[in-house]
Scaffold this motif. Structure first.
Motif, mmCIF file in Angstrom:
data_model
loop_
_atom_site.group_PDB
_atom_site.id
_atom_site.type_symbol
_atom_site.label_atom_id
_atom_site.label_comp_id
_atom_site.label_asym_id
_atom_site.label_seq_id
_atom_site.Cartn_x
_atom_site.Cartn_y
_atom_site.Cartn_z
ATOM 1 N N VAL A 1 1.094 -1.486 -10.685
ATOM 2 C CA VAL A 1 1.286 -0.169 -11.273
ATOM 3 C C VAL A 1 0.812 -0.252 -12.712
ATOM 4 C CG1 VAL A 1 2.948 1.600 -11.931
ATOM 5 C CG2 VAL A 1 3.270 0.319 -9.798
ATOM 6 N N ARG B 1 4.188 -4.291 -12.831
ATOM 7 C CA ARG B 1 3.982 -3.069 -13.604
ATOM 8 C C ARG B 1 3.561 -3.461 -15.015
ATOM 9 N NH1 ARG B 1 7.745 -0.103 -16.535
ATOM 10 N NH2 ARG B 1 9.451 -1.211 -15.517
ATOM 11 N N GLY C 1 1.738 -5.398 -5.162
ATOM 12 C CA GLY C 1 1.182 -4.129 -5.602
ATOM 13 C C GLY C 1 1.184 -4.078 -7.121
ATOM 14 N N ARG D 1 0.784 -1.236 0.000
ATOM 15 C CA ARG D 1 0.000 0.000 0.000
ATOM 16 C C ARG D 1 0.812 1.281 0.000
ATOM 17 N NH1 ARG D 1 -4.484 -2.062 4.191
ATOM 18 N NH2 ARG D 1 -5.676 -3.252 2.693
ATOM 19 N N SER D 2 1.848 1.376 0.810
ATOM 20 C CA SER D 2 2.523 2.665 0.970
ATOM 21 C C SER D 2 3.497 2.953 -0.172
ATOM 22 C CB SER D 2 3.254 2.729 2.312
ATOM 23 O OG SER D 2 4.457 2.013 2.254
ATOM 24 N N GLY D 3 3.630 4.208 -0.469
ATOM 25 C CA GLY D 3 4.543 4.643 -1.526
ATOM 26 C C GLY D 3 5.977 4.260 -1.244
ATOM 27 N N SER D 4 6.369 4.302 0.020
ATOM 28 C CA SER D 4 7.748 3.941 0.357
ATOM 29 C C SER D 4 7.986 2.452 0.138
ATOM 30 C CB SER D 4 8.073 4.330 1.799
ATOM 31 O OG SER D 4 7.221 3.660 2.699
ATOM 32 N N ASP D 5 6.978 1.619 0.394
ATOM 33 C CA ASP D 5 7.113 0.180 0.129
ATOM 34 C C ASP D 5 7.213 -0.090 -1.369
ATOM 35 O OD1 ASP D 5 7.066 -0.415 2.818
ATOM 36 O OD2 ASP D 5 4.920 -0.918 2.846
ATOM 37 N N PHE D 6 6.412 0.626 -2.160
ATOM 38 C CA PHE D 6 6.500 0.489 -3.615
ATOM 39 C C PHE D 6 7.893 0.897 -4.084
ATOM 40 C CE2 PHE D 6 1.926 0.113 -3.755
ATOM 41 C CZ PHE D 6 1.662 -0.527 -4.950
ATOM 42 N N ALA D 7 8.377 2.037 -3.596
ATOM 43 C CA ALA D 7 9.691 2.554 -4.015
ATOM 44 C C ALA D 7 10.797 1.582 -3.650
ATOM 45 C CB ALA D 7 9.946 3.920 -3.392
ATOM 46 N N SER E 1 0.045 2.553 -15.526
ATOM 47 C CA SER E 1 0.082 3.986 -15.814
ATOM 48 C C SER E 1 -0.880 4.365 -16.935
ATOM 49 C CB SER E 1 1.507 4.398 -16.199
ATOM 50 O OG SER E 1 1.799 3.964 -17.506
ATOM 51 N N VAL F 1 5.994 -6.029 -7.034
ATOM 52 C CA VAL F 1 5.261 -5.001 -7.764
ATOM 53 C C VAL F 1 5.162 -5.463 -9.208
ATOM 54 C CG1 VAL F 1 5.290 -2.640 -8.640
ATOM 55 C CG2 VAL F 1 5.921 -3.078 -6.277
#
Length: 121
Positions: free
Chosen positions: A48, A86, A46, A9-15, A50, A84
């Protein structure tokens, strides 16, 4: 829908996950990450998708299909792993069996590239 403990969920985990090893195909790119802090916890996934993939309807369809394809594969993911998925623009015109084949090809390859818990790749 993925169960709540399996959602990234969190952006930092995705990053952090996107900075790890990755493996791609014409349709998708799979990034993997694992940390000692997550050892023993369920794997998280997660997605992604776009705007390059298409409009909202197309993006949501691709995301739903990918989520449905990943869900039965959760048991094969190592504990403490973050993934992730994508989607590339070509995923918009791919059918479900094509996306499943790409996922089956790419997911094991990226998991092999994860470092082992002892610290050796």
């Amino acid at each position: 829908m993925l169960p709540a403990p399996h959602r990234l969920r969190s952006g930092s985990d995705f990053a952090a996950t996107v900075r790890g090893p990755r493996q791609g195909s014409r349709l998708i790119v799979v990034h993997a990450g694992a940390s000692d802090a997550r050892a023993g916890l369920p794997p998280r996934v997660g997605f992604v998708v776009s705007k390059a993939v298409g409009g909202a309807v197309v993006r949501n369809r691709v995301k739903r299909v990918l989520r449905a394809l990943v869900s039965p594969r959760l048991d094969s993911l190592p504990l403490g792993t973050d993934i992730v998925v994508r989607a590339k623009p070509a995923a918009a015109s791919a059918n479900t069996p094509e996306l499943a084949a790409a996922l089956d090809r790419v997911l094991p390859a990226v998991l092999r590239r994860l470092p082992t818990p002892g610290g050796t790749p």
